[in-house]
Design a protein around this motif. Structure first.
Motif, PDB file in Angstrom:
ATOM      1  N   GLU A 181      38.422  39.445  29.060  1.00 23.44           N
ATOM      2  CA  GLU A 181      38.740  40.435  28.505  1.00 23.44           C
ATOM      3  C   GLU A 181      37.574  41.547  27.943  1.00 23.44           C
ATOM      4  O   GLU A 181      37.295  42.630  28.292  1.00 23.44           O
ATOM      5  CB  GLU A 181      39.841  40.872  27.356  1.00 23.44           C
ATOM      6  CG  GLU A 181      41.046  40.650  28.097  1.00 23.44           C
ATOM      7  CD  GLU A 181      42.385  40.669  26.957  1.00 23.44           C
ATOM      8  OE1 GLU A 181      42.367  41.721  26.357  1.00 23.44           O
ATOM      9  OE2 GLU A 181      43.299  39.918  27.030  1.00 23.44           O
ATOM     10  N   LYS A 184      35.255  42.778  30.850  1.00 21.85           N
ATOM     11  CA  LYS A 184      35.989  43.834  31.555  1.00 21.85           C
ATOM     12  C   LYS A 184      36.168  45.104  30.915  1.00 21.85           C
ATOM     13  O   LYS A 184      36.008  46.345  31.405  1.00 21.85           O
ATOM     14  CB  LYS A 184      37.364  43.231  31.850  1.00 21.85           C
ATOM     15  CG  LYS A 184      37.467  42.291  33.002  1.00 21.85           C
ATOM     16  CD  LYS A 184      39.112  41.674  33.035  1.00 21.85           C
ATOM     17  CE  LYS A 184      40.027  42.987  33.240  1.00 21.85           C
ATOM     18  NZ  LYS A 184      41.598  42.564  33.516  1.00 21.85           N
ATOM     19  N   GLY A 188      34.498  48.158  32.611  1.00 26.51           N
ATOM     20  CA  GLY A 188      35.442  48.921  33.033  1.00 26.51           C
ATOM     21  C   GLY A 188      35.693  50.314  32.570  1.00 26.51           C
ATOM     22  O   GLY A 188      35.623  51.271  33.377  1.00 26.51           O
ATOM     23  N   TYR A 193      30.632  47.527  37.412  1.00 24.56           N
ATOM     24  CA  TYR A 193      30.676  46.207  37.816  1.00 24.56           C
ATOM     25  C   TYR A 193      29.956  45.346  36.746  1.00 24.56           C
ATOM     26  O   TYR A 193      28.950  45.545  36.080  1.00 24.56           O
ATOM     27  CB  TYR A 193      29.885  46.151  39.048  1.00 24.56           C
ATOM     28  CG  TYR A 193      29.770  44.721  39.674  1.00 24.56           C
ATOM     29  CD1 TYR A 193      30.940  44.161  39.933  1.00 24.56           C
ATOM     30  CD2 TYR A 193      28.550  44.272  40.182  1.00 24.56           C
ATOM     31  CE1 TYR A 193      30.953  42.695  40.459  1.00 24.56           C
ATOM     32  CE2 TYR A 193      28.560  42.988  40.744  1.00 24.56           C
ATOM     33  CZ  TYR A 193      29.918  42.268  40.634  1.00 24.56           C
ATOM     34  OH  TYR A 193      30.075  41.010  41.478  1.00 24.56           O
ATOM     35  N   PRO A 194      30.904  44.335  36.384  1.00 21.45           N
ATOM     36  CA  PRO A 194      32.203  44.011  36.697  1.00 21.45           C
ATOM     37  C   PRO A 194      33.407  44.477  36.057  1.00 21.45           C
ATOM     38  O   PRO A 194      33.225  44.718  34.855  1.00 21.45           O
ATOM     39  CB  PRO A 194      32.099  42.278  36.455  1.00 21.45           C
ATOM     40  CG  PRO A 194      31.358  42.096  35.281  1.00 21.45           C
ATOM     41  CD  PRO A 194      30.280  43.298  35.294  1.00 21.45           C
ATOM     42  N   MET A 195      34.433  44.801  36.485  1.00 29.89           N
ATOM     43  CA  MET A 195      35.671  45.193  36.097  1.00 29.89           C
ATOM     44  C   MET A 195      36.921  44.619  36.166  1.00 29.89           C
ATOM     45  O   MET A 195      37.797  44.793  35.604  1.00 29.89           O
ATOM     46  CB  MET A 195      36.089  46.868  36.678  1.00 29.89           C
ATOM     47  CG  MET A 195      34.893  47.920  36.535  1.00 29.89           C
ATOM     48  SD  MET A 195      35.205  49.345  37.377  1.00 29.89           S
ATOM     49  CE  MET A 195      35.290  49.089  39.088  1.00 29.89           C
ATOM     50  N   THR A 196      36.580  43.573  36.602  1.00 29.80           N
ATOM     51  CA  THR A 196      37.761  42.533  37.040  1.00 29.80           C
ATOM     52  C   THR A 196      37.270  41.177  36.772  1.00 29.80           C
ATOM     53  O   THR A 196      36.123  40.635  36.908  1.00 29.80           O
ATOM     54  CB  THR A 196      38.319  42.572  38.332  1.00 29.80           C
ATOM     55  OG1 THR A 196      37.304  42.210  39.335  1.00 29.80           O
ATOM     56  CG2 THR A 196      38.585  43.849  38.858  1.00 29.80           C
ATOM     57  N   ARG A 197      38.105  40.035  36.612  1.00 20.30           N
ATOM     58  CA  ARG A 197      37.840  38.771  36.714  1.00 20.30           C
ATOM     59  C   ARG A 197      37.011  38.188  37.759  1.00 20.30           C
ATOM     60  O   ARG A 197      36.196  37.456  37.920  1.00 20.30           O
ATOM     61  CB  ARG A 197      39.068  37.849  36.090  1.00 20.30           C
ATOM     62  CG  ARG A 197      39.457  38.033  34.776  1.00 20.30           C
ATOM     63  CD  ARG A 197      40.645  37.045  34.477  1.00 20.30           C
ATOM     64  NE  ARG A 197      40.898  36.914  33.031  1.00 20.30           N
ATOM     65  CZ  ARG A 197      41.546  37.575  32.301  1.00 20.30           C
ATOM     66  NH1 ARG A 197      41.770  38.856  32.752  1.00 20.30           N
ATOM     67  NH2 ARG A 197      41.612  37.623  30.949  1.00 20.30           N
ATOM     68  N   MET A 198      37.564  38.748  39.099  1.00 20.63           N
ATOM     69  CA  MET A 198      36.888  38.383  40.205  1.00 20.63           C
ATOM     70  C   MET A 198      35.594  38.801  40.307  1.00 20.63           C
ATOM     71  O   MET A 198      34.625  38.210  40.499  1.00 20.63           O
ATOM     72  CB  MET A 198      37.640  39.265  41.449  1.00 20.63           C
ATOM     73  CG  MET A 198      38.875  38.727  41.766  1.00 20.63           C
ATOM     74  SD  MET A 198      39.463  39.481  43.549  1.00 20.63           S
ATOM     75  CE  MET A 198      39.288  41.389  43.073  1.00 20.63           C
ATOM     76  N   GLY A 199      35.094  40.077  39.716  1.00 22.05           N
ATOM     77  CA  GLY A 199      33.802  40.598  39.438  1.00 22.05           C
ATOM     78  C   GLY A 199      33.087  39.789  38.773  1.00 22.05           C
ATOM     79  O   GLY A 199      32.021  39.686  38.948  1.00 22.05           O
ATOM     80  N   GLU A 200      33.586  39.295  37.490  1.00 18.80           N
ATOM     81  CA  GLU A 200      32.781  38.589  36.578  1.00 18.80           C
ATOM     82  C   GLU A 200      32.350  37.247  37.129  1.00 18.80           C
ATOM     83  O   GLU A 200      31.159  37.132  37.211  1.00 18.80           O
ATOM     84  CB  GLU A 200      33.466  38.140  35.254  1.00 18.80           C
ATOM     85  CG  GLU A 200      34.061  39.366  34.531  1.00 18.80           C
ATOM     86  CD  GLU A 200      34.984  38.969  33.127  1.00 18.80           C
ATOM     87  OE1 GLU A 200      35.146  39.870  32.522  1.00 18.80           O
ATOM     88  OE2 GLU A 200      35.616  37.896  33.082  1.00 18.80           O
ATOM     89  N   ASP A 253      40.702  31.513  32.871  1.00 16.17           N
ATOM     90  CA  ASP A 253      39.144  31.638  32.719  1.00 16.17           C
ATOM     91  C   ASP A 253      38.549  30.457  32.176  1.00 16.17           C
ATOM     92  O   ASP A 253      37.430  30.205  32.492  1.00 16.17           O
ATOM     93  CB  ASP A 253      39.245  32.848  31.264  1.00 16.17           C
ATOM     94  CG  ASP A 253      39.565  34.277  31.827  1.00 16.17           C
ATOM     95  OD1 ASP A 253      39.300  34.535  32.817  1.00 16.17           O
ATOM     96  OD2 ASP A 253      39.961  34.858  30.705  1.00 16.17           O
TER      97      ASP A 253
END
Length: 418
Positions: A181, A184, A188, A193-200, A253
């Motif tokens: 979080e 994000k 966010g 970027y990153p705004m999502t767990r995918m992005g992280e 995570d």
């Protein structure tokens, strides 16, 4: 003229008394003996009415029937409990002067700041250092903030010294990262970027791939590439010289951190780990230690809503090495409160003390120097008026590298009482 002189003397005495009041005036050249206490060695059992001899910053002898050295300063610690000094496994100590807003540990301008070094923010005269010592804490991991994906390098420090050189035990102690979080929310809100767990995870992988390619370029024998301080700071992680200390609370995570460590063959330490108990067996099989999240973090974020006070006991039952931390709190007395709470929820008391002493020392690679009352180790020692896991136990005497830094013992110092 006489009145001015006396005023100066009075002012000087007023300045000195707080210092003299908190420190036994002992000779640096003579050995120190703690005599008569209940010694909890942590690794070699307990010794009733024990004797502990300190010389040249280290523990020279510990036992029951020990001949006292000549010209020693004797400190009577009868009816007291003597333990190794506690190690705070994650904090921002030395980098916050008054309130959290006045901090030097968190550079919130980019998700990637691995080149930040906490030693460049540490103030040896920081007022919170003394408060931590009053709770029996003699060493701490001082670390950068957790809002960035990669936030920088931490240092394990002694909580005494007039300079950084005197304080640092190990630097760098680790490289810090965060999943979930906090990154994000920070980026966010900025539509960054990153705004999502995918992005992280994508950005972390890309960064470590770039660091690995940078290392290959350095090793190929051709003309060296331009210096890239960010990527250069990650090379000790890829070379397994320092661990990647990853804040991760939710189980997914935590599993992402495990995949990253496996992909890049990184030495991993899990920070906070509110749901670590769900994957305790896996953490144990990979020998990944956990720096237990402070109890005040329970249910403060969505990712910690499933946190349990039994986390520490469940992890130890599975064989996971654990250590306790104060985190962002400036209330260092909370460290003992957390252990007492964990013990009340099933963690054996002996394991609780180990998670304050020898376990964090081993996790950070200094178990040969700190964490137990053993001959040859640095004399980081806390003396309590009762067992420290009993409330309200108070630290009455604290030594760091064999020097008394806190003292409220109502006892007289005697020399050579034989």
């Amino acid at each position: 003229m006489k009145r001015t002189l006396w005023r100066r003397i009075i002012i000087l005495m007023a300045l000195l008394f707080p210092i003299l009041g908190s420190t036994l005036l002992l000779s640096d050249s003579r050995p120190i003996v703690l005599k008569g206490g209940y010694l909890i060695t942590v690794t070699q059992g307990v010794i009733r009415d024990g004797v502990l001899v300190i010389r040249n910053e280290k523990i020279e002898a510990v036992g029951k029937n020990i001949a006292l050295p000549e010209n020693a300063d004797i400190i009577d610690v009868s009816n007291c409990t003597v333990t190794p000094g506690f190690i705070d496994a994650f904090s921002h100590i030395g980098t916050v002067e008054w309130e959290a807003e006045d901090q030097d540990y968190d550079e919130a301008v980019s998700p990637l700041t691995p080149h930040m070094r906490i030693i460049d923010a540490l103030n040896p005269e920081n007022k919170w250092i003394e408060q931590a010592r009053e709770s029996g804490i003699t060493a701490a991991l001082s670390a950068p903030g957790e809002g960035n994906l990669l936030s920088g390098q931490s240092a394990l420090i002694h909580l005494a010294g007039s300079s950084l050189e005197e304080m640092v035990i190990k630097f760098p102690a680790g490289m810090h990262a965060a999943l979930g979080e906090l990154p994000k929310m920070r980026y966010g809100q900025k539509n960054h970027y990153p705004m999502t767990r995918m992005g992280e995870m994508a950005l972390l992988r890309q960064t470590f791939i770039e660091a690995r390619e940078y290392a290959d370029t350095l090793d190929n024998g051709s003309s060296p590439p331009p210096v890239n301080f960010k990527l250069q700071s990650l090379l000790p992680v890829l070379e397994k010289k320092i661990p990647l200390i990853v804040r991760a609370n939710r189980m997914d995570d935590i599993l992402s951190a495990l995949r990253l460590a496996d992909e890049f063959q990184i030495k991993l330490i899990l920070n906070h780990g509110s749901e670590a108990f769900k994957v305790a067996d896996r953490l144990a099989s990979f020998r990944i230690p956990v720096l237990i999240s402070p109890f005040m973090n329970k249910q403060t974020l969505l990712e910690t809503e499933n946190a349990r006070y039994t986390n520490a006991s469940l992890l130890r039952e599975a064989g996971v090495s654990i250590a306790f931390q104060t985190g962002p709190s400036l209330h260092f007395s909370d460290l003992l409160l957390q252990v007492r709470l964990a013990v009340s929820c099933g963690l054996p008391a002996g394991e609780g003390l180990k998670a304050l002493t020898i376990y964090p020392a081993q996790i950070f690679g200094v178990g040969d120097q700190l964490g137990s009352l053993e001959e040859g180790k640095l004399a980081d020692i806390a003396v309590f008026d009762k067992h420290p896991l009993e409330s309200p136990a108070l630290a009455k005497l604290v030594l760091i590298k064999g020097r008394v830094v806190e003292n409220s013992l109502d006892k007289n110092l005697s020399e050579n009482p034989q």
